[in-house]
Design a protein around this motif. Sequence first.
Motif, PDB file in Angstrom:
ATOM      1  N   LEU A  75       0.808  -1.212   0.000  1.00  0.00           N
ATOM      2  CA  LEU A  75       0.000   0.000   0.000  1.00  0.00           C
ATOM      3  C   LEU A  75       0.848   1.272   0.000  1.00  0.00           C
ATOM      4  O   LEU A  75       0.321   2.357  -0.274  1.00  0.00           O
ATOM      5  CB  LEU A  75      -0.926   0.015   1.219  1.00  0.00           C
ATOM      6  N   ALA A  76       2.135   1.144   0.318  1.00  0.00           N
ATOM      7  CA  ALA A  76       3.040   2.291   0.339  1.00  0.00           C
ATOM      8  C   ALA A  76       2.458   3.449   1.151  1.00  0.00           C
ATOM      9  O   ALA A  76       2.405   4.598   0.696  1.00  0.00           O
ATOM     10  CB  ALA A  76       3.365   2.741  -1.091  1.00  0.00           C
ATOM     11  N   LEU A  77       2.014   3.155   2.371  1.00  0.00           N
ATOM     12  CA  LEU A  77       1.408   4.175   3.220  1.00  0.00           C
ATOM     13  C   LEU A  77       2.454   5.179   3.693  1.00  0.00           C
ATOM     14  O   LEU A  77       3.632   4.860   3.822  1.00  0.00           O
ATOM     15  CB  LEU A  77       0.747   3.514   4.433  1.00  0.00           C
ATOM     16  N   ALA A  78       1.998   6.398   3.961  1.00  0.00           N
ATOM     17  CA  ALA A  78       2.900   7.435   4.449  1.00  0.00           C
ATOM     18  C   ALA A  78       3.456   7.057   5.814  1.00  0.00           C
ATOM     19  O   ALA A  78       2.760   6.448   6.640  1.00  0.00           O
ATOM     20  CB  ALA A  78       2.151   8.764   4.543  1.00  0.00           C
ATOM     21  N   ARG A  79       4.720   7.420   6.053  1.00  0.00           N
ATOM     22  CA  ARG A  79       5.369   7.122   7.323  1.00  0.00           C
ATOM     23  C   ARG A  79       5.996   8.392   7.882  1.00  0.00           C
ATOM     24  O   ARG A  79       6.181   9.381   7.168  1.00  0.00           O
ATOM     25  CB  ARG A  79       6.408   6.015   7.161  1.00  0.00           C
ATOM     26  N   THR A  80       6.290   8.338   9.151  1.00  0.00           N
ATOM     27  CA  THR A  80       6.887   9.486   9.812  1.00  0.00           C
ATOM     28  C   THR A  80       8.118   9.044  10.585  1.00  0.00           C
ATOM     29  O   THR A  80       8.173   7.927  11.105  1.00  0.00           O
ATOM     30  CB  THR A  80       5.863  10.151  10.758  1.00  0.00           C
ATOM     31  N   GLU A  81       9.124   9.918  10.635  1.00  0.00           N
ATOM     32  CA  GLU A  81      10.361   9.621  11.376  1.00  0.00           C
ATOM     33  C   GLU A  81      10.151   9.976  12.844  1.00  0.00           C
ATOM     34  O   GLU A  81       9.730  11.082  13.176  1.00  0.00           O
ATOM     35  CB  GLU A  81      11.528  10.416  10.804  1.00  0.00           C
ATOM     36  N   GLY A 124      -2.110   1.957  18.822  1.00  0.00           N
ATOM     37  CA  GLY A 124      -1.240   1.244  19.740  1.00  0.00           C
ATOM     38  C   GLY A 124       0.219   1.333  19.345  1.00  0.00           C
ATOM     39  O   GLY A 124       0.659   2.269  18.657  1.00  0.00           O
ATOM     40  N   ASN A 125       1.015   0.344  19.758  1.00  0.00           N
ATOM     41  CA  ASN A 125       2.461   0.371  19.535  1.00  0.00           C
ATOM     42  C   ASN A 125       2.852   0.315  18.069  1.00  0.00           C
ATOM     43  O   ASN A 125       3.985   0.675  17.730  1.00  0.00           O
ATOM     44  CB  ASN A 125       3.131  -0.782  20.278  1.00  0.00           C
ATOM     45  N   VAL A 126       1.988  -0.116  17.189  1.00  0.00           N
ATOM     46  CA  VAL A 126       2.353  -0.178  15.782  1.00  0.00           C
ATOM     47  C   VAL A 126       2.567   1.218  15.202  1.00  0.00           C
ATOM     48  O   VAL A 126       3.240   1.383  14.181  1.00  0.00           O
ATOM     49  CB  VAL A 126       1.290  -0.954  14.967  1.00  0.00           C
ATOM     50  N   VAL A 127       2.046   2.243  15.885  1.00  0.00           N
ATOM     51  CA  VAL A 127       2.273   3.625  15.452  1.00  0.00           C
ATOM     52  C   VAL A 127       2.994   4.449  16.515  1.00  0.00           C
ATOM     53  O   VAL A 127       3.464   5.549  16.232  1.00  0.00           O
ATOM     54  CB  VAL A 127       0.958   4.330  15.063  1.00  0.00           C
ATOM     55  N   ASN A 128       3.061   3.943  17.742  1.00  0.00           N
ATOM     56  CA  ASN A 128       3.668   4.705  18.835  1.00  0.00           C
ATOM     57  C   ASN A 128       4.422   3.747  19.754  1.00  0.00           C
ATOM     58  O   ASN A 128       3.820   3.073  20.595  1.00  0.00           O
ATOM     59  CB  ASN A 128       2.591   5.463  19.615  1.00  0.00           C
ATOM     60  N   ALA A 129       5.738   3.708  19.618  1.00  0.00           N
ATOM     61  CA  ALA A 129       6.537   2.773  20.404  1.00  0.00           C
ATOM     62  C   ALA A 129       6.472   3.075  21.887  1.00  0.00           C
ATOM     63  O   ALA A 129       6.693   2.192  22.722  1.00  0.00           O
ATOM     64  CB  ALA A 129       7.991   2.812  19.930  1.00  0.00           C
ATOM     65  N   ALA A 130       6.153   4.318  22.265  1.00  0.00           N
ATOM     66  CA  ALA A 130       6.137   4.703  23.673  1.00  0.00           C
ATOM     67  C   ALA A 130       4.778   4.458  24.331  1.00  0.00           C
ATOM     68  O   ALA A 130       4.632   4.708  25.527  1.00  0.00           O
ATOM     69  CB  ALA A 130       6.510   6.181  23.807  1.00  0.00           C
ATOM     70  N   ARG A 140      11.045   4.626  11.817  1.00  0.00           N
ATOM     71  CA  ARG A 140       9.961   5.012  10.891  1.00  0.00           C
ATOM     72  C   ARG A 140       8.683   4.237  11.246  1.00  0.00           C
ATOM     73  O   ARG A 140       8.659   3.008  11.236  1.00  0.00           O
ATOM     74  CB  ARG A 140      10.363   4.710   9.443  1.00  0.00           C
ATOM     75  N   PHE A 141       7.645   4.997  11.525  1.00  0.00           N
ATOM     76  CA  PHE A 141       6.353   4.413  11.875  1.00  0.00           C
ATOM     77  C   PHE A 141       5.270   4.954  10.948  1.00  0.00           C
ATOM     78  O   PHE A 141       5.435   6.011  10.317  1.00  0.00           O
ATOM     79  CB  PHE A 141       5.999   4.733  13.330  1.00  0.00           C
ATOM     80  N   LEU A 142       4.170   4.231  10.869  1.00  0.00           N
ATOM     81  CA  LEU A 142       3.032   4.694  10.078  1.00  0.00           C
ATOM     82  C   LEU A 142       2.602   6.085  10.531  1.00  0.00           C
ATOM     83  O   LEU A 142       2.517   6.364  11.731  1.00  0.00           O
ATOM     84  CB  LEU A 142       1.844   3.739  10.242  1.00  0.00           C
ATOM     85  N   ALA A 143       2.339   6.949   9.586  1.00  0.00           N
ATOM     86  CA  ALA A 143       1.828   8.281   9.901  1.00  0.00           C
ATOM     87  C   ALA A 143       0.308   8.201  10.036  1.00  0.00           C
ATOM     88  O   ALA A 143      -0.379   7.682   9.142  1.00  0.00           O
ATOM     89  CB  ALA A 143       2.208   9.269   8.799  1.00  0.00           C
ATOM     90  N   VAL A 144      -0.211   8.671  11.155  1.00  0.00           N
ATOM     91  CA  VAL A 144      -1.656   8.663  11.382  1.00  0.00           C
ATOM     92  C   VAL A 144      -2.092  10.031  11.881  1.00  0.00           C
ATOM     93  O   VAL A 144      -1.295  10.799  12.445  1.00  0.00           O
ATOM     94  CB  VAL A 144      -2.074   7.584  12.408  1.00  0.00           C
TER      95      VAL A 144
END
Length: 525
Positions: A241-247, A271-277, A252-256
Amino acid sequence: MGTRHWDVIVIGAGIAGLSAAQMLGRARRRTLVVDAGVPRNRFAAHMHGVLGHDGTAPADLLARGRAEAEAYGVDFLPGSVAVVEEGDGMVTVTLEDGTAETARAVIVATGLADDLPDIPGLAERWGAGVLHCPYCHGWEVRDRRLGVLLVSEQQLHQAQLVRQWSPDVVVFTHATGPLAPEVERRLRARGVEIVAEPVVEVIGDQPEVSGVRLQGGDTIAVGALFTMGMPRPLDDFLGPLALARTETSFGRFLAVDAMGRTSADRIWAAGNVVNAAANVPLSLGSGAMAGAAVNAALVAEEFDAAESRAVASSELAPADYWEQRYSDSERVWSGRPNITLVDVVATLSPGRSLDLGCGEGADTIWLATQGWDATGLDISPTAVRRAEIAAVAAGLDPSRVRFVAADLAEWDDGGTYDLVTASFLHSPVALDRVGALRRAAERVAPGGRLLIVSHGAPPPWAPAGHGRGHAFPTAAEEIADLGLADAEWITERAELRSREAVAPDGTRAELDDTVVQLRRRPTPA
C-alpha cells in the motif's frame, strides 16, 4: 474458505485491538479480529500504572477484553496476515494460510517487536529482570542497585528516569560510545556511575538479574537491568500500500492523524504499531479512539449513500422507481393481506374486484380465496411475476385471479368492478395519487364500492421528522380530494382505525390507518 465481508477487520488482539473491537461491537458493527497470539507484553507477569488493574497479569486483561468484545458479537480468527490490499470501496485481508476476508475498513493493531541487544542472558530475562519502562516496573525494583544498558543516545532520558527509583544507578555506555562531557557531568551530579567497558553477559538465577559480566572479566552487581530494544513495527503486510510514514526517535512508523487514520482512506492504526512509547493505558485509549473514528466514518458513508440513492430515486419515473424497488430485493412485503382490508371486505358479498397497486399480490390472492373474481394491477413487472407465482402456490384457479403489469394512469380494460381497492397507494417519487384514485372510481360498477386504505401517520418507531414531505390525508381530506358527486356516491366509512403491528425490534406496536369506503349508488330500476 470463501471470502467473507465485514464492516471492520481488526488485525491484532492486544490492548489496542481489543479496545477498538469492543467499541465497534458496541456500535453494532460486524467486526472480525485476526490475531497471531503474540502480544508484546506477554513477557511481563504483571501490569502497573493501569488504573483499576494495577498488578493484573497482561494475559488476564486480554482474556477479559476478548470476552467483553465477544459479548458484543465480535468474531475472532487465529492467524497471521500476509497482505492487505485496498480497492473498490473495500479492503481485502489475506492470511498466510490463504484465507481472504474483506471489510469496509481495517484497524491495524499488531504492535511491535523489540529487537534486543545481542548479549547472552539478556533476552531470556526480558520482562522480568531485564526491563524497559521505569514507570511500568520501577516501583517493584526501587532502591536496588539498578543498571541501565544504553543502546542509543535517545535512551539517555531513560537513564535519568531510573535515578528517580534508586539512588544507586550504574549506566553502561559502550554501545553509544563516550558520552559528551556535559551529559556525563549531568549524570555524575546525581550520583550515577558510568561504565564504558562492554557488557558481554547478563547473569543471575533466571528470570532475575544479579549482575552483568564485562569484557575484561569483572562482574558488576545490579538488582535489575533497564535497556531498550530497537522497536520494529509489525506492519510488513501493509507494504504494497506504500502508506505514508513518519520519522520518530524510535524509527519510521506509520503516519496517522489524531484519530488513527493512515494515508489510506479505509485503514486506521492504533497502539504500539504507530507509537513505540504507548503503554497499556495509551494503547487502550488509541484503540478506542480508532474504533469510534472508524464507526463514525462508516456512519457518514452510509448517510452519503442513502442520500445519493434518495436523490437518484427522486429523479426516477414511478415505473422505474418501483421496478427497481422490487427487483433489488427478494421480497418487499410480508405476503400477508392487509388486516384492515380483510376486516372491512369480510362483510361484503363477493363479485368482481380490482386491486390497484397490488404489489406482490397478497390482497388480491386473499380476495380470490374469499370467492372474488380478482384482478391485481401494479406498475412493477417484477412484483406482478411474484404475485402470479404466489397465486399458483396458493392453488388458485387462474380463471379467478389474474395480475396485470401496467401504469395506473394508462390501463383501462373497459370493464367495471363490484369492488375497487387501493391499499397504501403512497409513493416516495412523484405519483398522481389523486388522479389514480379518481380513475379507480370510474371503474366501480353501480352498487359497487371503492375502498381506500392509507397510512394515517408515520409508524411509532420512525425517527423524528420521518414522513415530512409525504401527505397522510384524513378520511375527510381523501373524500374531498376525490371530488365525487354526492348524488352518485354514498359514504359508508370515513374513519381512522388502529391495528396491531410488530416493530423492527420485535416489540408490539399500533399503526393508524385511514379508511374510506364509498358506494356508488345503484342504477334506478
